[in-house]
Design a protein around this motif. Structure first.
Motif, mmCIF file in Angstrom:
data_model
loop_
_atom_site.group_PDB
_atom_site.id
_atom_site.type_symbol
_atom_site.label_atom_id
_atom_site.label_comp_id
_atom_site.label_asym_id
_atom_site.label_seq_id
_atom_site.Cartn_x
_atom_site.Cartn_y
_atom_site.Cartn_z
ATOM 1 N N GLN A 95 30.047 47.076 42.709
ATOM 2 C CA GLN A 95 30.428 46.991 41.516
ATOM 3 C C GLN A 95 31.447 46.913 40.580
ATOM 4 O OE1 GLN A 95 28.961 44.133 40.245
ATOM 5 N NE2 GLN A 95 27.279 44.758 42.259
ATOM 6 N N VAL A 96 32.165 47.861 41.168
ATOM 7 C CA VAL A 96 33.299 48.902 41.425
ATOM 8 C C VAL A 96 34.452 47.437 41.712
ATOM 9 C CG1 VAL A 96 35.487 49.959 40.951
ATOM 10 C CG2 VAL A 96 33.389 50.648 40.036
ATOM 11 N N ASN A 97 34.552 47.533 42.864
ATOM 12 C CA ASN A 97 34.734 46.404 44.171
ATOM 13 C C ASN A 97 35.245 44.811 43.759
ATOM 14 O OD1 ASN A 97 35.479 48.420 45.387
ATOM 15 N ND2 ASN A 97 33.702 48.257 46.898
ATOM 16 N N GLN A 156 34.942 43.855 40.291
ATOM 17 C CA GLN A 156 35.199 44.223 39.248
ATOM 18 C C GLN A 156 36.790 44.007 39.472
ATOM 19 O OE1 GLN A 156 34.961 47.853 37.195
ATOM 20 N NE2 GLN A 156 32.921 47.801 36.736
ATOM 21 N N ARG A 157 37.341 44.636 40.156
ATOM 22 C CA ARG A 157 39.025 44.477 40.502
ATOM 23 C C ARG A 157 39.078 43.386 40.828
ATOM 24 N NH1 ARG A 157 37.745 49.404 44.561
ATOM 25 N NH2 ARG A 157 38.852 51.259 43.209
ATOM 26 N N LEU A 158 38.498 42.586 41.663
ATOM 27 C CA LEU A 158 38.715 41.436 42.688
ATOM 28 C C LEU A 158 38.095 40.111 40.893
ATOM 29 C CD1 LEU A 158 36.599 41.152 45.484
ATOM 30 C CD2 LEU A 158 38.736 40.678 45.191
ATOM 31 N N VAL A 159 37.482 40.309 39.438
ATOM 32 C CA VAL A 159 36.989 39.762 38.673
ATOM 33 C C VAL A 159 38.250 39.626 37.879
ATOM 34 C CG1 VAL A 159 35.645 38.736 36.749
ATOM 35 C CG2 VAL A 159 34.744 39.239 39.205
ATOM 36 N N VAL A 160 38.657 40.546 37.641
ATOM 37 C CA VAL A 160 39.459 40.656 36.741
ATOM 38 C C VAL A 160 41.045 40.377 37.292
ATOM 39 C CG1 VAL A 160 41.539 42.688 36.255
ATOM 40 C CG2 VAL A 160 39.103 42.925 35.627
ATOM 41 N N LYS A 161 41.187 40.802 38.310
ATOM 42 C CA LYS A 161 42.584 39.747 39.095
ATOM 43 C C LYS A 161 42.186 38.056 39.301
ATOM 44 C CE LYS A 161 45.144 39.363 43.814
ATOM 45 N NZ LYS A 161 46.060 39.396 43.343
ATOM 46 N N ALA A 162 41.483 38.014 39.271
ATOM 47 C CA ALA A 162 41.316 36.005 38.996
ATOM 48 C C ALA A 162 41.831 35.671 37.692
ATOM 49 C CB ALA A 162 39.784 35.866 39.493
ATOM 50 N N VAL A 204 42.818 37.687 35.541
ATOM 51 C CA VAL A 204 43.806 37.377 34.829
ATOM 52 C C VAL A 204 45.187 36.884 35.158
ATOM 53 C CG1 VAL A 204 45.981 38.859 34.261
ATOM 54 C CG2 VAL A 204 43.348 39.676 33.818
ATOM 55 N N GLU A 205 45.287 36.424 36.679
ATOM 56 C CA GLU A 205 46.697 35.606 37.492
ATOM 57 C C GLU A 205 46.115 34.369 38.136
ATOM 58 O OE1 GLU A 205 46.915 38.030 40.861
ATOM 59 O OE2 GLU A 205 47.470 39.845 39.665
ATOM 60 N N GLY A 206 44.605 34.365 37.739
ATOM 61 C CA GLY A 206 44.465 32.537 37.945
ATOM 62 C C GLY A 206 43.989 31.930 39.418
ATOM 63 N N ASP A 207 43.584 33.516 39.753
ATOM 64 C CA ASP A 207 44.296 33.347 41.662
ATOM 65 C C ASP A 207 42.393 32.862 42.257
ATOM 66 O OD1 ASP A 207 44.019 34.281 44.186
ATOM 67 O OD2 ASP A 207 44.836 35.948 43.595
ATOM 68 N N ARG A 208 42.615 31.965 42.462
ATOM 69 C CA ARG A 208 41.227 31.373 43.240
ATOM 70 C C ARG A 208 40.540 31.946 44.142
ATOM 71 N NH1 ARG A 208 38.952 28.134 46.913
ATOM 72 N NH2 ARG A 208 37.281 26.788 46.217
ATOM 73 N N ARG A 209 41.283 32.275 45.015
ATOM 74 C CA ARG A 209 41.061 33.246 46.045
ATOM 75 C C ARG A 209 40.460 34.474 45.667
ATOM 76 N NH1 ARG A 209 44.755 34.025 51.220
ATOM 77 N NH2 ARG A 209 44.607 32.468 51.806
ATOM 78 N N ALA A 210 40.770 35.465 44.321
ATOM 79 C CA ALA A 210 40.570 36.443 44.377
ATOM 80 C C ALA A 210 38.783 36.311 43.975
ATOM 81 C CB ALA A 210 41.190 36.673 43.601
ATOM 82 N N ALA A 211 38.694 34.814 43.019
ATOM 83 C CA ALA A 211 37.479 34.523 42.671
ATOM 84 C C ALA A 211 36.470 33.837 43.896
ATOM 85 C CB ALA A 211 37.649 33.194 41.736
ATOM 86 N N LEU A 212 37.172 33.104 45.054
ATOM 87 C CA LEU A 212 36.309 33.504 45.970
ATOM 88 C C LEU A 212 35.204 34.801 46.494
ATOM 89 C CD1 LEU A 212 34.470 31.647 47.071
ATOM 90 C CD2 LEU A 212 36.491 31.381 48.785
ATOM 91 N N GLN A 213 36.894 35.154 46.321
ATOM 92 C CA GLN A 213 36.846 37.104 47.323
ATOM 93 C C GLN A 213 35.086 37.600 46.240
ATOM 94 O OE1 GLN A 213 39.825 39.076 47.669
ATOM 95 N NE2 GLN A 213 40.402 37.487 49.451
ATOM 96 N N ALA A 214 35.402 38.239 44.742
ATOM 97 C CA ALA A 214 34.722 37.874 44.197
ATOM 98 C C ALA A 214 32.763 37.969 44.670
ATOM 99 C CB ALA A 214 34.917 38.103 42.961
ATOM 100 N N LEU A 215 33.016 36.650 44.544
ATOM 101 C CA LEU A 215 31.792 35.926 45.153
ATOM 102 C C LEU A 215 31.111 36.249 46.260
ATOM 103 C CD1 LEU A 215 31.372 32.418 43.603
ATOM 104 C CD2 LEU A 215 30.511 33.959 42.854
#
Length: 437
Positions: A378-380, A382-388, A390-401
């Protein structure tokens, strides 16, 4: 204790706002302090202000109570800022629930984990960061006390992207303690718990008799084995929590639906009914009618003046402002060694000592390997969700999923993300460029 200024953002919430007023007027140390109610709903804000004045007068607390729809008017010289905010919470949450389900993803609640938890965070993290930026300008030394979900992801964003001192609060530890007390046949205040983990994936690492110090885990294990499979606790049937207890050795908290948000197999025991949106809406409407009756003097205040809400925001305020060295059962803060086998930047939920020196999380040592593995995952995320967020980063959002254990299909993840970003487009300005044709 010196008088302080407390700003409550989201004051018209039927549950949170009323509970905050309960605790404020019951905290007699606050005499001479200023309480500012902030909400964008002007008519309801006036009702809540009227109720606050009545409660303050009847309790004799001696607060100075103000209200505004403009938080920037409220924030200058604030000592504490309490947040419980969301945009069209249940209406948008329902979409966070329905879209992944339609694509075959089996999340059991969709608020804090899984695809729904991602979507929720993408909307709420920017709101809280905007508040923090105003705080940095207008009250940089104030504490942010946050109740907005997803708790751990929001506090990580605040910790990473602002200089604001922040703590996240959740009553999940009290819910876990109540269920354990129920199994033991005791009152919750008769047992002492030490809990550690991440928000809504919290584990009672130690359970003892509050007076004698006797270890109650052996008795809990024996009594839990004797329960019928369909035993109904304070929060309903909890087959998932009981299975996790048997397999991992410690009781998880708060409840099956919240714990299950992080687990791919939770649906087998929790089901796929999800949150009861209609029931929640009916409750809020009824509660609003009660608030209006209390405000107009048509209904006696009763327990509003004598019964605490169950939250600890005002315990923390009193402890910091009065240097009371108060122990609290659980706060969400940056790890920094509190749990030795989770990363330093993780947002963990641990007990804390609160004083004029601030909020100091207790060192809980290492979690058992299996529990640490669940929390680290869940910590991992967390990091990807926060990046997505704040930065509007679609790739990070998909990686979070794709990192989230609840997601078991690449295609479903891609389609679900596209649909969530599209349906919530007006609330996600940070993604507009990445979503442009």
């Amino acid at each position: 204790m010196r008088p302080v200024k407390i700003v409550i953002i989201g004051a018209c919430s039927a549950s949170f706002g009323l509970g905050a007023l309960q605790d404020a007027v019951q905290t007699t140390d606050l005499q001479g302090s200023t309480l500012v109610l902030v909400d964008t709903d002007e008519p309801r804000l006036q009702v809540m202000l009227k109720l606050a004045h009545r409660m303050n007068e009847e309790a004799g607390t001696g607060l100075i109570i103000q209200s505004t729809t403009n938080r920037r008017e409220a924030l200058p010289e604030a000592d504490f800022v309490i947040t419980s905010v969301a945009v069209r919470r249940d209406e948008l949450w329902r979409k966070d629930w329905e879209i992944p389900k339609a694509n075959g993803l089996r999340q059991v609640l969709g608020e804090n984990g899984g695809p729904g938890g991602l979507s929720h965070a993408l909307r709420n993290i920017p709101i809280i960061l905007d508040i923090c930026r105003d705080m940095e300008e207008l009250c940089p030394d104030a504490y942010l006390i946050n109740f907005t979900n997803p708790e751990s992801r929001i506090i990580m964003a605040v910790h990473r992207y602002t200089n604001i001192k922040a703590v996240g609060l959740c009553h999940g530890v009290f819910m876990g303690r109540e269920r354990v007390a129920n199994i033991l046949g005791r009152h919750p205040t008769e047992i002492d718990v030490k809990a550690a983990g991440v928000n809504h994936l919290l584990w009672l690492m130690d359970i003892r008799d509050a007076k004698s110090g006797e270890d109650l885990y052996p008795e809990l294990r024996r009594r839990e084995r004797e329960l019928p499979e369909n035993d109904v606790g304070p929060w309903g049937v909890d087959l998932l929590s009981r299975k996790l207890f048997r397999h991992f050795g410690y009781w998880p908290s708060p409840t099956d639906d919240h714990v299950g948000e992080y687990l791919p197999y939770a649906w087998e025991l929790v089901g796929m009914e999800g949150y009861n949106f209609d029931q929640a809406e009916a409750y809020r409407k009824q509660r609003q009618l009660e608030i209006e009756a209390w405000a107009d003097g048509r209904k006696p205040l009763g327990e509003l003046l004598t019964k605490p809400s169950g939250e600890i925001a005002f315990d923390i305020i009193r402890a910091i402002a009065g240097n009371r060295n108060e122990y609290v059962l659980a706060v969400n803060i940056a790890n920094n060694g509190c749990i030795t086998n989770l990363p330093a930047d993780a947002i963990v939920e641990v007990p804390a000592l609160v004083s004029g020196f601030g909020i100091q999380g207790l060192t809980m040592g290492a979690l058992p390997d299996g529990i640490a593995a669940l929390c680290n995952t869940q910590v991992n995320v967390q990091r990807l969700v926060v990046k997505a967020a704040v930065e509007g980063d679609r790739r990070a959002a998909l990686q979070a999923l794709l990192v989230d254990p609840v997601v078991d299909s690449l295609r479903a993840a891609e389609v679900t993300l596209d649909q969530l970003l599209a349906v919530h487009r007006e609330y996600l300005p940070q993604f507009q460029q990445s979503m442009a044709p």
